[in-house]
Scaffold this motif. Structure first.
Motif, PDB file in Angstrom:
ATOM      1  N   GLY A   1     -16.866  -7.659  -0.866  1.00 20.30           N
ATOM      2  CA  GLY A   1     -16.828  -6.596   0.133  1.00 20.30           C
ATOM      3  C   GLY A   1     -15.408  -6.153   0.457  1.00 20.30           C
ATOM      4  N   THR A   2     -14.424  -6.816  -0.162  1.00 20.65           N
ATOM      5  CA  THR A   2     -13.026  -6.419   0.026  1.00 20.65           C
ATOM      6  C   THR A   2     -12.352  -6.327  -1.335  1.00 20.65           C
ATOM      7  OG1 THR A   2     -12.118  -8.661   0.210  1.00 20.65           O
ATOM      8  CG2 THR A   2     -12.931  -7.662   2.245  1.00 20.65           C
ATOM      9  N   SER A   3     -11.210  -5.685  -1.353  1.00 22.56           N
ATOM     10  CA  SER A   3     -10.411  -5.566  -2.574  1.00 22.56           C
ATOM     11  C   SER A   3      -8.969  -5.901  -2.255  1.00 22.56           C
ATOM     12  CB  SER A   3     -10.461  -4.138  -3.123  1.00 22.56           C
ATOM     13  OG  SER A   3     -11.767  -3.783  -3.488  1.00 22.56           O
ATOM     14  N   GLU A   4      -8.249  -6.345  -3.281  1.00 22.53           N
ATOM     15  CA  GLU A   4      -6.832  -6.640  -3.100  1.00 22.53           C
ATOM     16  C   GLU A   4      -6.033  -5.351  -2.970  1.00 22.53           C
ATOM     17  OE1 GLU A   4      -5.150  -9.059  -6.153  1.00 22.53           O
ATOM     18  OE2 GLU A   4      -6.070 -10.883  -5.372  1.00 22.53           O
ATOM     19  N   TYR A   5      -5.006  -5.395  -2.150  1.00 24.78           N
ATOM     20  CA  TYR A   5      -4.066  -4.288  -2.012  1.00 24.78           C
ATOM     21  C   TYR A   5      -2.672  -4.890  -1.929  1.00 24.78           C
ATOM     22  CZ  TYR A   5      -1.398  -0.414  -0.140  1.00 24.78           C
ATOM     23  OH  TYR A   5      -0.444   0.549   0.046  1.00 24.78           O
ATOM     24  N   THR A   6      -1.739  -4.343  -2.694  1.00 28.38           N
ATOM     25  CA  THR A   6      -0.364  -4.830  -2.696  1.00 28.38           C
ATOM     26  C   THR A   6       0.483  -3.942  -1.803  1.00 28.38           C
ATOM     27  OG1 THR A   6      -0.660  -5.650  -4.949  1.00 28.38           O
ATOM     28  CG2 THR A   6       1.601  -5.429  -4.155  1.00 28.38           C
ATOM     29  N   ILE A   7       1.152  -4.554  -0.848  1.00 29.99           N
ATOM     30  CA  ILE A   7       1.979  -3.835   0.121  1.00 29.99           C
ATOM     31  C   ILE A   7       3.114  -3.111  -0.594  1.00 29.99           C
ATOM     32  CG2 ILE A   7       3.497  -4.083   2.134  1.00 29.99           C
ATOM     33  CD1 ILE A   7       0.535  -4.612   2.760  1.00 29.99           C
ATOM     34  N   ARG A   8       3.294  -1.829  -0.204  1.00 32.24           N
ATOM     35  CA  ARG A   8       4.375  -1.000  -0.738  1.00 32.24           C
ATOM     36  C   ARG A   8       5.353  -0.667   0.386  1.00 32.24           C
ATOM     37  NH1 ARG A   8       0.718   3.619  -3.505  1.00 32.24           N
ATOM     38  NH2 ARG A   8      -0.961   2.748  -2.279  1.00 32.24           N
ATOM     39  N   ALA A   9       6.505  -0.157   0.027  1.00 32.08           N
ATOM     40  CA  ALA A   9       7.513   0.227   1.012  1.00 32.08           C
ATOM     41  C   ALA A   9       6.903   1.195   2.028  1.00 32.08           C
ATOM     42  CB  ALA A   9       8.712   0.872   0.328  1.00 32.08           C
TER      43      ALA A   9
END
Length: 142
Positions: A93-101
């Motif tokens: 029910g969730t997905s990975e997200y990589t933090i950006r500037a």
């Protein structure tokens, strides 16, 4: 003594940088017992937050990781998580997200049309005021 016994033929007085040795009780990368999956510790992770995120118990995580001190987890450390494997390390029910500037929980919530509160619930132990570029978080419904 246990480390020496697990590494016959290795001279403990002549260890070299990059040399691989066996540590008793610690899982090797990619080697977790049946019924568990490898997980790499991220910023903010605790056994309690992982138990909540992966729908397990702290006791089950401790049992799957003998020899790992839950009070001394390090970013990048690999542990074994009890339960069914989930793609990417985020719960279903969730997905990975990589933090950006420039990312904030508010901007991420707007981008994915979710509430900041839902984003915070999906990432217990992550301090929204201390996000780091490259940090991976879980985004509900993304």
């Amino acid at each position: 003594a246990a480390i020496i016994a697990a590494n016959p033929g290795v001279d403990p007085n002549r260890l070299m940088i990059g040399q691989r040795i066996c540590i008793p009780g610690a899982p090797m990368p990619g080697e977790c017992p049946a019924g568990t999956q490898p997980y790499t510790i991220r910023a903010g992770d605790t056994y309690f937050s992982l138990a909540q995120r992966f729908n397990t118990t702290v006791a089950a995580i401790i049992a799957a990781n003998p020899g790992v001190d839950p009070n001394r987890l390090m970013i990048g450390q690999q542990i074994c998580m009890p339960g069914t494997p989930m793609p990417g390390g985020c719960p279903s029910g969730t997905s990975e997200y990589t933090i950006r500037a420039g990312d904030t929980f508010f901007s991420i919530a707007r981008r994915f049309n979710i509430s900041v509160d839902a984003l915070m619930r999906a990432n217990p132990g992550v301090d929204p005021d201390r996000l780091q570029i490259g940090q991976v978080i879980c985004v509900p419904g993304a």
